[in-house]
Design a protein around this motif. Sequence first.
Motif, PDB file in Angstrom:
ATOM      1  N   GLY B 297       0.819  -1.210   0.000  1.00 55.29           N
ATOM      2  CA  GLY B 297       0.000   0.000   0.000  1.00 55.29           C
ATOM      3  C   GLY B 297       0.846   1.249   0.000  1.00 55.29           C
ATOM      4  N   VAL B 298       1.888   1.257   0.852  1.00 54.20           N
ATOM      5  CA  VAL B 298       2.744   2.431   0.955  1.00 54.20           C
ATOM      6  C   VAL B 298       3.449   2.700  -0.371  1.00 54.20           C
ATOM      7  CG1 VAL B 298       4.865   3.248   2.025  1.00 54.20           C
ATOM      8  CG2 VAL B 298       3.062   2.272   3.427  1.00 54.20           C
ATOM      9  N   ILE B 299       3.913   1.606  -1.026  1.00 57.56           N
ATOM     10  CA  ILE B 299       4.600   1.775  -2.308  1.00 57.56           C
ATOM     11  C   ILE B 299       3.629   2.313  -3.352  1.00 57.56           C
ATOM     12  CG2 ILE B 299       5.770   0.520  -4.153  1.00 57.56           C
ATOM     13  CD1 ILE B 299       6.789  -1.352  -1.866  1.00 57.56           C
ATOM     14  N   LEU B 300       2.425   1.757  -3.355  1.00 57.40           N
ATOM     15  CA  LEU B 300       1.401   2.246  -4.280  1.00 57.40           C
ATOM     16  C   LEU B 300       1.119   3.725  -4.021  1.00 57.40           C
ATOM     17  CD1 LEU B 300      -0.812   1.475  -6.433  1.00 57.40           C
ATOM     18  CD2 LEU B 300      -2.372   1.329  -4.496  1.00 57.40           C
ATOM     19  N   GLY B 301       0.970   4.070  -2.730  1.00 55.47           N
ATOM     20  CA  GLY B 301       0.675   5.465  -2.369  1.00 55.47           C
ATOM     21  C   GLY B 301       1.769   6.401  -2.852  1.00 55.47           C
ATOM     22  N   ALA B 302       3.035   6.010  -2.614  1.00 55.84           N
ATOM     23  CA  ALA B 302       4.155   6.852  -3.037  1.00 55.84           C
ATOM     24  C   ALA B 302       4.177   6.988  -4.549  1.00 55.84           C
ATOM     25  CB  ALA B 302       5.470   6.259  -2.537  1.00 55.84           C
ATOM     26  N   PHE B 303       3.905   5.870  -5.233  1.00 58.74           N
ATOM     27  CA  PHE B 303       3.905   5.906  -6.691  1.00 58.74           C
ATOM     28  C   PHE B 303       2.833   6.873  -7.203  1.00 58.74           C
ATOM     29  CE2 PHE B 303       2.353   4.519 -10.780  1.00 58.74           C
ATOM     30  CZ  PHE B 303       3.530   4.439 -11.511  1.00 58.74           C
ATOM     31  N   VAL B 304       1.630   6.733  -6.671  1.00 63.33           N
ATOM     32  CA  VAL B 304       0.522   7.575  -7.142  1.00 63.33           C
ATOM     33  C   VAL B 304       0.835   9.050  -6.908  1.00 63.33           C
ATOM     34  CG1 VAL B 304      -1.865   8.204  -6.680  1.00 63.33           C
ATOM     35  CG2 VAL B 304      -1.244   5.804  -6.917  1.00 63.33           C
ATOM     36  N   ILE B 305       1.328   9.344  -5.692  1.00 61.73           N
ATOM     37  CA  ILE B 305       1.565  10.747  -5.340  1.00 61.73           C
ATOM     38  C   ILE B 305       2.699  11.348  -6.148  1.00 61.73           C
ATOM     39  CG2 ILE B 305       2.551  12.108  -3.466  1.00 61.73           C
ATOM     40  CD1 ILE B 305       0.366  11.386  -1.814  1.00 61.73           C
ATOM     41  N   ALA B 306       3.690  10.523  -6.480  1.00 67.59           N
ATOM     42  CA  ALA B 306       4.807  11.041  -7.262  1.00 67.59           C
ATOM     43  C   ALA B 306       4.440  11.141  -8.743  1.00 67.59           C
ATOM     44  CB  ALA B 306       6.026  10.136  -7.095  1.00 67.59           C
ATOM     45  N   TRP B 307       3.650  10.176  -9.193  1.00 69.48           N
ATOM     46  CA  TRP B 307       3.439  10.080 -10.636  1.00 69.48           C
ATOM     47  C   TRP B 307       2.325  11.013 -11.143  1.00 69.48           C
ATOM     48  CZ3 TRP B 307      -0.949   7.275 -12.857  1.00 69.48           C
ATOM     49  CH2 TRP B 307      -0.905   7.238 -14.247  1.00 69.48           C
ATOM     50  N   LEU B 308       1.229  11.120 -10.386  1.00 73.82           N
ATOM     51  CA  LEU B 308       0.089  11.906 -10.884  1.00 73.82           C
ATOM     52  C   LEU B 308       0.458  13.327 -11.316  1.00 73.82           C
ATOM     53  CD1 LEU B 308      -3.078  10.896  -8.838  1.00 73.82           C
ATOM     54  CD2 LEU B 308      -2.543  10.457 -11.234  1.00 73.82           C
ATOM     55  N   PRO B 309       1.192  14.089 -10.468  1.00 75.70           N
ATOM     56  CA  PRO B 309       1.531  15.448 -10.902  1.00 75.70           C
ATOM     57  C   PRO B 309       2.363  15.452 -12.183  1.00 75.70           C
ATOM     58  CG  PRO B 309       1.980  15.170  -8.576  1.00 75.70           C
ATOM     59  CD  PRO B 309       1.682  13.809  -9.120  1.00 75.70           C
TER      60      PRO B 309
END
Lengths: 320, 386
Positions: B297-309
């Motif tokens: 979950g944490v890896i997914l969260g970091a990925f989403v937050i870094a990638w979306l912008p």
Amino acid sequence: MLDDFFSQFLPSTVGGLVFGSIYALVALGYTMVYGVLRLINFAHSEIFMIGTFASLVTITAIAPASPLSGLALVGVMVLIIVISAAASGGAAVLLELVAYRPLRRKGATRLTALISAIGASLFLQELFALVIIPWLTGKPGRNQQSAPRIVDRETVFTIGNAAVRTDHIIVVVAAVIMMIALDRLVNRTKIGRGIRATAQDPEAAVLMGVSIDNIVRVTFLLGGAMAGVAGALYLMEFENTVFNVGFVLGIKAFTAAVLGGIGNLRGALLGGIVLGLIENWGAIFVGSEWKDVIAFTVLVIVLMFRPTGILGESLQKARA
Amino acid sequence: MKGNGVSDSSNPLRRVGALFDGARDWWEHAKSWQRYLVYLGAIVFALILPAPWIGSFMSPGSDWTTVLIYPIGTYILLAVGLNVVVGQAGLLDLGFVAFFAIGGYSVAYYGTHFGWNYWATVLFGILLAAVSGVILGAPTLRLRGDYLAIVTLGFGEIVRVTANNTDEIGGARGITNIPHPPSIPGVVEFRLLPAPYYYLILVAIVLVIVFSVRLQKSRVGRAWAAIREDEDAAELMGVPTFKFKLLAFAIGAMIGGLAGGIYAGKAVFIEPNTFPFILSATILAAVVLGGAGNLPGVILGAFVIAWLPERFREAEWLENALGENPAEYRILLFGAVLVLMMALRPEGLLPSRRRKAELHEGTGGMGAMGAEVAGPDTEVSTEAVK
């Protein structure tokens, strides 16, 4: 160096009291919300920022040809303070409604609420930088915005080598009046009794017929209004503001609240003044660029030796 | 009061969550060869991730491999580190960026001023970060959760302001010409091309994940879970809570320092403003968004937050909707998403089952808010009062 300290001691004290009054007013909002909700209202710094911009707009609209004095000054200051307090108080109530109430309904943890608060804080900062400030002032939103001078800065009296000016007196006097009024409100009125009851034991308060939702709303309104007053005084004294003006000031005000004992209204006052003074005195020794470091170091040291702050927690334990 | 979210099927995020629940059930009963197959698949996927055909979809605006290193890889590394502190030990740290800065500055300073070997500076940075984690933690870890949060926030600012005011480490101008990592002859050369750095950070992420999982399953991890759920009970059962909290702080700091070292080796240039508070908040948001305590979950969260912008940096439909520069709006959107997310799915995208139960009980982390009588339960009780 010690000579420096003695020659600058009194002027720094005056500056420290001015800063301290503003910290104390903002700290009241943190302390009240924390007392009732056990929540660090991280977005409170943005409520303060909204207050500075409300006064900026008001001052620009009035735009006196020359700095005011006498009765005109009192009238204008009252007007600016009322408008800022209304804007900030309204924003705080809205913030509670959007960012915290849904969480409270779900019984979310404080960690969740803190993240929501951080989100709200970022959102408000950017909303002002990108949309509201350009719309209000017509200038790029990330620039510093300056306000015209409305107070004639003349020396009223001197203590030793420190000149006490009109604007210093206005800030301190206005802050003290607001704080006495709030103290009365919380300790003497029915709504204040509700706030204290909720802070002590929310379940018992509900059973006694206190409407928690109303109390929380009033708490945010009062805390926000105090931040609005602080914003008005800040703008009058420093004559400029920017979209992230609240960030460092907010952390320091929270430090002040913790210093005095979070949840304790008089503690917030004491903590604000103490922090303002220490910061200014310390700056004589190490230079004013280290002010923030001094403030946070004080916070760590106080928490090490007296984790409940100077006066301890007592919004809950205040007289009934 | 107790969470009532389970029945709330109208919420789309919950349905996504239910899908993840199914995957987790399978995972819990999977045989070990099945698990290793998944690990292998994940690593192969990570190896081919920089391929241009993936990049053309994932980040049409900027170089995909570079995006994979910073922000995505760096955020994942930082989030796994912060997860040790926030997710596993349940301590709220709002100044995590300080350790990132310490790692970065140690690589930059000892590399440029003393010409130390890059790997030595990275190790030294990790050590320095661990020491500063202990120095910060020792006086403050006895504090209650939210006091700790503000003290750590203050620490992050102290580090940044100190870097800004100290001319020895470049002051506000920062440090330039940070040496690249030395080449390993015949294997890899670290120059300007991003690919080697991607594989370096990938190795670091895999190592840190293995380390973190092993810790979680060890005595240390169980002690952290006990502290997170009920510190007093843990102390009574003989868990030396203070030592374990300090250990969590030190380990989290070490991972932060490692991330800083790798970042500085790639970036060539760092300055105090590379390490703002918003980065701490972003990483914390990544951890909470993904589901604190649960590594996938944490890896997914970091990925989403870094990638979306990055994805929306040059999206045309956003440009039409918002005006000339959509990148300007990303922090605004980020803040709004945080508020929405906390209202809709406060336990995160992929919470571990245990964390979810803890959150619904109001334990795990900082406990419940005050005045939380409101909610469905209260409506009943207020009616009873009438």
